[in-house]
Design a protein around this motif. Structure first.
Motif, mmCIF file in Angstrom:
data_model
loop_
_atom_site.group_PDB
_atom_site.id
_atom_site.type_symbol
_atom_site.label_atom_id
_atom_site.label_comp_id
_atom_site.label_asym_id
_atom_site.label_seq_id
_atom_site.Cartn_x
_atom_site.Cartn_y
_atom_site.Cartn_z
ATOM 1 N N PRO A 130 1.599 5.525 -1.468
ATOM 2 C CA PRO A 130 1.128 6.750 -2.116
ATOM 3 C C PRO A 130 1.825 6.905 -3.471
ATOM 4 O O PRO A 130 2.925 6.392 -3.645
ATOM 5 C CB PRO A 130 1.577 7.850 -1.145
ATOM 6 N N ARG A 190 -4.614 11.758 1.005
ATOM 7 C CA ARG A 190 -5.504 11.862 2.164
ATOM 8 C C ARG A 190 -5.603 10.524 2.918
ATOM 9 O O ARG A 190 -6.522 10.321 3.695
ATOM 10 C CB ARG A 190 -6.899 12.318 1.703
ATOM 11 N N ARG A 202 -2.576 15.833 -5.148
ATOM 12 C CA ARG A 202 -4.035 15.984 -5.292
ATOM 13 C C ARG A 202 -4.773 14.652 -5.359
ATOM 14 O O ARG A 202 -5.979 14.601 -5.523
ATOM 15 C CB ARG A 202 -4.349 16.834 -6.521
ATOM 16 N N CYS A 203 -4.016 13.529 -5.294
ATOM 17 C CA CYS A 203 -4.619 12.189 -5.369
ATOM 18 C C CYS A 203 -5.240 11.814 -4.018
ATOM 19 O O CYS A 203 -4.857 12.347 -2.980
ATOM 20 C CB CYS A 203 -3.554 11.179 -5.775
ATOM 21 N N LYS A 204 -6.178 10.869 -4.061
ATOM 22 C CA LYS A 204 -6.833 10.402 -2.825
ATOM 23 C C LYS A 204 -5.832 9.788 -1.837
ATOM 24 O O LYS A 204 -6.064 9.778 -0.633
ATOM 25 C CB LYS A 204 -7.929 9.375 -3.164
ATOM 26 N N CYS A 205 -4.693 9.287 -2.390
ATOM 27 C CA CYS A 205 -3.699 8.654 -1.511
ATOM 28 C C CYS A 205 -3.036 9.667 -0.586
ATOM 29 O O CYS A 205 -2.548 9.305 0.488
ATOM 30 C CB CYS A 205 -2.669 7.884 -2.322
ATOM 31 N N ASN A 212 1.377 12.107 -6.046
ATOM 32 C CA ASN A 212 0.565 13.235 -6.511
ATOM 33 C C ASN A 212 -0.177 13.848 -5.301
ATOM 34 O O ASN A 212 -0.979 13.176 -4.670
ATOM 35 C CB ASN A 212 -0.444 12.701 -7.560
ATOM 36 N N HIS A 259 -2.737 3.444 -2.605
ATOM 37 C CA HIS A 259 -2.906 2.519 -3.737
ATOM 38 C C HIS A 259 -2.343 1.161 -3.338
ATOM 39 O O HIS A 259 -1.237 1.077 -2.825
ATOM 40 C CB HIS A 259 -2.129 3.024 -4.962
ATOM 41 N N GLU A 289 -5.891 7.329 1.503
ATOM 42 C CA GLU A 289 -6.387 6.160 0.751
ATOM 43 C C GLU A 289 -5.287 5.672 -0.187
ATOM 44 O O GLU A 289 -5.240 6.057 -1.360
ATOM 45 C CB GLU A 289 -7.609 6.548 -0.082
ATOM 46 N N HIS A 326 0.865 -1.181 0.000
ATOM 47 C CA HIS A 326 0.000 0.000 0.000
ATOM 48 C C HIS A 326 0.899 1.227 0.000
ATOM 49 O O HIS A 326 1.667 1.419 0.929
ATOM 50 C CB HIS A 326 -0.896 -0.003 1.248
#
Ligand SMILES: [Zn+2]
Length: 138
Positions: free
Chosen positions: A54, A64, A59-62, A57, A68, A66, A52
């Motif tokens: 990041p 915050r 601005r990506c959800k990761c 980026n 990948h 979440e 898991h």
């Protein structure tokens, strides 16, 4: 004096039959392990890992929390660990093949362990009958 001697020889006989029984039981277990891996299905070496991470980026959800997730197959070769990217999902055939390999390796290790136990016990059996030259001559 006679009673003590008799007692000792009785104990040696008991120990020897226990040693023989132990060897035969280990050999039985060894054979059943060998039979269990005699017809192996396709295998793949390595271990599967889910990571898991990041992406970097901001601005990506990761960013915050979440992260990948993706699967990797790790393989050891020439004392180095190599990671092979699999994807977001590890296919069933792959995890099954990896599991088969790990089970096979575990069985091989179990067989080696039994081999050394048999060897140690055979040595004990031999040592129980070992005499020095001087004693054998008497
Ligand atoms: Zn991301």
């Amino acid at each position: 004096m006679y009673i003590i001697y008799k007692h000792i020889s009785y104990r040696v006989v008991m120990d020897l039959s226990r040693l023989r029984q132990k060897i035969l039981l280990l050999d039985e277990k060894r054979l059943s392990l060998i039979k269990s891996i005699l017809q192996p299905l396709p295998m793949i070496t390595g271990s599967l890992y889910q990571m898991h991470r990041p992406c970097g980026n901001p601005r990506c959800k990761c960013a915050r929390g979440e992260l990948h997730s993706s699967w990797y197959l790790s393989k050891r070769k020439d004392k180095k660990t190599k990671l092979i990217y699999i994807g977001k999902i590890a296919p069933e055939w792959l995890s099954t093949s990896v599991r088969r390999y790990q089970r096979y390796q575990k069985t091989l290790a179990d067989i080696r362990k039994i081999d050394s136990e048999i060897s140690v016990t055979l040595n004990q059996l031999r040592d129980a009958k070992l005499k020095t030259f001087d004693k054998a001559r008497q």
